[in-house]
Design a protein around this motif. Structure first.
Motif, PDB file in Angstrom:
ATOM      1  N   SER A   3     -33.294  97.332 120.227  1.00  0.00           N
ATOM      2  CA  SER A   3     -34.743  97.233 120.089  1.00  0.00           C
ATOM      3  C   SER A   3     -35.403  98.585 119.875  1.00  0.00           C
ATOM      4  O   SER A   3     -36.493  98.666 119.328  1.00  0.00           O
ATOM      5  CB  SER A   3     -35.343  96.553 121.321  1.00  0.00           C
ATOM      6  OG  SER A   3     -35.099  97.323 122.483  1.00  0.00           O
ATOM      7  N   THR A   4     -34.776  99.657 120.304  1.00  0.00           N
ATOM      8  CA  THR A   4     -35.313 100.994 120.077  1.00  0.00           C
ATOM      9  C   THR A   4     -34.244 101.867 119.438  1.00  0.00           C
ATOM     10  O   THR A   4     -33.052 101.594 119.540  1.00  0.00           O
ATOM     11  CB  THR A   4     -35.767 101.641 121.399  1.00  0.00           C
ATOM     12  OG1 THR A   4     -34.667 101.665 122.324  1.00  0.00           O
ATOM     13  CG2 THR A   4     -36.912 100.859 122.016  1.00  0.00           C
ATOM     14  N   ALA A   5     -34.696 102.913 118.769  1.00  0.00           N
ATOM     15  CA  ALA A   5     -33.765 103.806 118.101  1.00  0.00           C
ATOM     16  C   ALA A   5     -32.964 104.595 119.126  1.00  0.00           C
ATOM     17  O   ALA A   5     -33.395 104.789 120.258  1.00  0.00           O
ATOM     18  CB  ALA A   5     -34.534 104.765 117.198  1.00  0.00           C
ATOM     19  N   ARG A 238     -44.011  94.231 112.680  1.00  0.00           N
ATOM     20  CA  ARG A 238     -44.278  95.615 112.294  1.00  0.00           C
ATOM     21  C   ARG A 238     -43.749  95.908 110.889  1.00  0.00           C
ATOM     22  O   ARG A 238     -44.437  96.536 110.065  1.00  0.00           O
ATOM     23  CB  ARG A 238     -43.614  96.568 113.292  1.00  0.00           C
ATOM     24  CG  ARG A 238     -44.252  96.607 114.666  1.00  0.00           C
ATOM     25  CD  ARG A 238     -43.423  97.421 115.626  1.00  0.00           C
ATOM     26  NE  ARG A 238     -44.192  97.829 116.788  1.00  0.00           N
ATOM     27  CZ  ARG A 238     -43.778  98.725 117.676  1.00  0.00           C
ATOM     28  NH1 ARG A 238     -42.593  99.295 117.520  1.00  0.00           N
ATOM     29  NH2 ARG A 238     -44.533  99.050 118.706  1.00  0.00           N
ATOM     30  N   ALA A 239     -42.529  95.477 110.619  1.00  0.00           N
ATOM     31  CA  ALA A 239     -41.945  95.698 109.292  1.00  0.00           C
ATOM     32  C   ALA A 239     -42.761  94.998 108.216  1.00  0.00           C
ATOM     33  O   ALA A 239     -42.930  95.517 107.104  1.00  0.00           O
ATOM     34  CB  ALA A 239     -40.496  95.218 109.269  1.00  0.00           C
ATOM     35  N   LEU A 240     -43.292  93.832 108.527  1.00  0.00           N
ATOM     36  CA  LEU A 240     -44.132  93.107 107.582  1.00  0.00           C
ATOM     37  C   LEU A 240     -45.397  93.898 107.264  1.00  0.00           C
ATOM     38  O   LEU A 240     -45.805  94.027 106.101  1.00  0.00           O
ATOM     39  CB  LEU A 240     -44.468  91.735 108.168  1.00  0.00           C
ATOM     40  CG  LEU A 240     -45.226  90.747 107.278  1.00  0.00           C
ATOM     41  CD1 LEU A 240     -44.820  89.318 107.621  1.00  0.00           C
ATOM     42  CD2 LEU A 240     -46.751  90.891 107.457  1.00  0.00           C
ATOM     43  N   PRO A 369     -33.767 101.634 110.384  1.00  0.00           N
ATOM     44  CA  PRO A 369     -34.473 100.364 110.178  1.00  0.00           C
ATOM     45  C   PRO A 369     -35.390  99.986 111.332  1.00  0.00           C
ATOM     46  O   PRO A 369     -35.102 100.269 112.496  1.00  0.00           O
ATOM     47  CB  PRO A 369     -33.330  99.350 110.010  1.00  0.00           C
ATOM     48  CG  PRO A 369     -32.138  99.994 110.647  1.00  0.00           C
ATOM     49  CD  PRO A 369     -32.302 101.467 110.455  1.00  0.00           C
ATOM     50  N   VAL A 370     -36.491  99.336 110.973  1.00  0.00           N
ATOM     51  CA  VAL A 370     -37.468  98.864 111.954  1.00  0.00           C
ATOM     52  C   VAL A 370     -37.063  97.496 112.495  1.00  0.00           C
ATOM     53  O   VAL A 370     -37.168  97.234 113.686  1.00  0.00           O
ATOM     54  CB  VAL A 370     -38.873  98.789 111.317  1.00  0.00           C
ATOM     55  CG1 VAL A 370     -39.875  98.150 112.274  1.00  0.00           C
ATOM     56  CG2 VAL A 370     -39.345 100.175 110.901  1.00  0.00           C
ATOM     57  N   ALA A 371     -36.624  96.600 111.603  1.00  0.00           N
ATOM     58  CA  ALA A 371     -36.314  95.219 111.979  1.00  0.00           C
ATOM     59  C   ALA A 371     -34.877  94.888 111.609  1.00  0.00           C
ATOM     60  O   ALA A 371     -34.163  95.683 110.974  1.00  0.00           O
ATOM     61  CB  ALA A 371     -37.285  94.260 111.292  1.00  0.00           C
ATOM     62  N   GLY A 441     -40.007 109.055 116.361  1.00  0.00           N
ATOM     63  CA  GLY A 441     -40.184 107.886 115.509  1.00  0.00           C
ATOM     64  C   GLY A 441     -39.943 108.255 114.065  1.00  0.00           C
ATOM     65  O   GLY A 441     -40.378 109.323 113.611  1.00  0.00           O
ATOM     66  N   LEU A 442     -39.235 107.399 113.335  1.00  0.00           N
ATOM     67  CA  LEU A 442     -38.941 107.616 111.916  1.00  0.00           C
ATOM     68  C   LEU A 442     -39.236 106.324 111.164  1.00  0.00           C
ATOM     69  O   LEU A 442     -38.638 105.284 111.447  1.00  0.00           O
ATOM     70  CB  LEU A 442     -37.482 108.021 111.711  1.00  0.00           C
ATOM     71  CG  LEU A 442     -37.070 109.375 112.297  1.00  0.00           C
ATOM     72  CD1 LEU A 442     -35.557 109.511 112.325  1.00  0.00           C
ATOM     73  CD2 LEU A 442     -37.681 110.510 111.460  1.00  0.00           C
TER      74      LEU A 442
END
Length: 506
Positions: A3-5, A238-240, A369-371, A441-442
């Motif tokens: 869920s997190t980087a 968020r990705a959307l 990747p975010v999702a 955050g990236l």
């Protein structure tokens, strides 16, 4: 995917071994994403963030300097972006750069008082402005028939200030110098001492057309700093939003590029389509530029866009693109104009569609990747001209529409989806903190990769936020692409890069 980087690997290093460690990371294919100065109670600490992926990997080098006389060996021979970050640190934090080949000021304008470094905690209020250093030392180009054309910093229309100085013979550009930072706002200082919630509106406004990208990079950094879990459906939402932001900006650019070669009717249609997308945005988050959608720990959606409706808009965009590329005047003006060679893009550290149009496979949606939903393939280009930057945008629009169709079933509207542990434990926070208390955050914003690094104090308030817009990396490429072109190519080339002044002039 988690869920997190992953948290960065942190390496404390001295100035003597800094260059060797940085060279090793660069040789492994790591990219320098940011350099940030931190004022700890007993040292000036410089943080270097190197990133790579997939898989997502992040490494930080921490160097501690004497706060009374901070001196740092330059990495400019290893990395062009490092040299610019270093010059920024000198202007804002007073760090002396040892061996830098271009030590002249970058951020600081001539009216800034000598010896005043606004990033330092003891800077105090701005002293009276004066002219202690004289005009900016532009490189003079001399020879028979050479003359200069100054443009800006004030421009016609709704555009932020920037000064461009052309050295030309006839209409051929020998050299262009862009002078920025006319609207330096002190964003990094404005973050200090805010709560996480009060930092979010500031992040959204770093560059107004990139509200989602900057807000998401900020929230990711905060979530890593606080060990906050983000639910899968929130990551999908968020990705959307990130792709919706990409859509309306890319469509506007397609029209503006056509307008710059005299095809105003295509620009009118592009603006018509963009208006439809802005209305979709308003229905999704309540704001036409998608503010208030990304929140710490999750996402807030009023509705999920209709995939069928976006598909019809996509058909309209493809018609516009086809009309543009089949028009001989448009194609002729785009083709071969302002080429940025792959080698130059790589050496300068370019990002986003500028990099991908010049053959560099750089996309944080793949690397960080975010999702959980994979990105549809986006063909690259190697020509690096205006046509390539136009075509990359058109193909990214198709990829964004396909990605939204994949994400929509996983997103949920109606409430703010947030992780249960938001701001749960910052007991490890403080100067030099890793894990709880510090995070990165990236995000692949529509212009390219956005990097944000955050540190929190024991009370959960922001002690340091360093955002980096991709325009910081891409601005130096504009003069390179314009070498040996003609002056009338400048507006078209400038629009094909479409760099942010606000995102650069923090």
């Amino acid at each position: 995917m988690p869920s997190t980087a992953p948290a960065p690997t942190v390496v404390d290093t001295g100035t003597a071994e800094l260059a060797q460690r940085a060279a090793g990371l660069l040789a492994q294919g790591r990219r320098l994403a940011l350099i940030a100065a931190h004022h700890d109670p007993d040292a000036l600490r410089v943080v270097y963030l190197f990133v790579d992926g997939p898989p997502d990997h992040r490494t930080e080098l921490h160097v501690r300097l004497d706060p009374d006389s901070p001196r740092l060996p330059t990495l400019s021979e290893l990395s062009f972006p490092a040299g610019r970050f270093e010059r920024e640190m000198h202007d804002l934090h007073g760090v002396d750069l040892l061996g830098h080949p271009l030590p002249r000021r970058l951020v600081r304008h001539y009216h800034w008082p000598r010896g005043w470094y606004p990033g330092r905690p003891d800077a105090g209020p701005p002293p009276p402005f004066a002219e202690p250093e004289g005009p900016y030392p532009f490189l003079a180009v001399e020879g028979d028939g050479v003359y200069e054309i100054p443009v800006g910093p004030v421009h016609a229309g709704l555009i932020e200030p920037g000064h461009f100085r052309f050295s030309v013979v006839g209409e051929t550009i020998l050299k262009l110098k862009a002078r920025l930072w006319f609207v330096h706002k002190g964003i990094e200082k404005l973050f200090e001492g805010r709560t996480v919630e009060r930092g979010l509106p500031l992040a959204e406004r770093i560059s107004g057309d990139t509200a989602v990208g900057h807000a998401l990079a900020y929230c990711q950094a905060v979530e890593q700093a606080t060990a906050t879990d983000v639910p899968a459906e929130a990551r999908a939402g968020r990705a959307l939003l990130l792709e919706l932001e990409r859509l309306h900006n890319h469509v506007a650019d397609l029209g503006a590029l056509c307008n710059d070669v005299g095809h105003g009717i295509l620009n009118s249609h592009a603006q018509r389509i963009r208006e439809q997308l802005l209305r979709v945005n308003a229905g999704t988050t309540g704001h036409r530029l998608l503010r208030d959608g990304v929140v710490p720990g999750g996402v807030r959606l009023l509705s999920v866009p209709s995939v069928d409706g976006l598909r019809r808009i996509g058909d309209d965009i493809r018609d516009l693109t086809r009309l543009a590329l089949n028009h001989p005047v448009v194609r002729d003006r785009f083709s071969g104009t302002a080429r940025l060679a792959p080698e130059a893009a790589r050496d300068l550290g370019c990002l986003g569609y500028v990099a991908r149009a010049s053959g560099l496979d750089l996309d944080a949606r793949v690397r960080h990747p975010v999702a959980d939903v994979p990105l549809p393939a986006v063909p690259g280009r190697t020509d690096g001209d205006v046509l390539a930057r136009f075509e990359i945008r058109a193909e990214e629009i198709d990829a964004s529409l396909a990605l939204i169709a994949r994400l929509a079933p996983h997103a949920r509207a109606g409430t703010a989806v947030r992780g249960p542990a938001f701001l749960g434990d910052v007991s490890g926070a403080g100067p030099g903190a890793t894990g709880p208390g510090a995070g990165t955050g990236l995000v692949e914003g529509w212009r390219g990769t956005i990097a944000t690094r955050v540190e929190l104090g024991p009370d959960g308030r922001l002690t340091r936020v360093k955002p980096v817009d991709p325009s910081f990396f891409n601005w130096p490429a504009l003069p390179v692409a314009l070498a040996d072109t003609i002056v009338p190519d400048f507006p078209l080339t400038n629009k094909s890069f479409n760099l942010s002044y606000a995102g650069n002039d923090l």
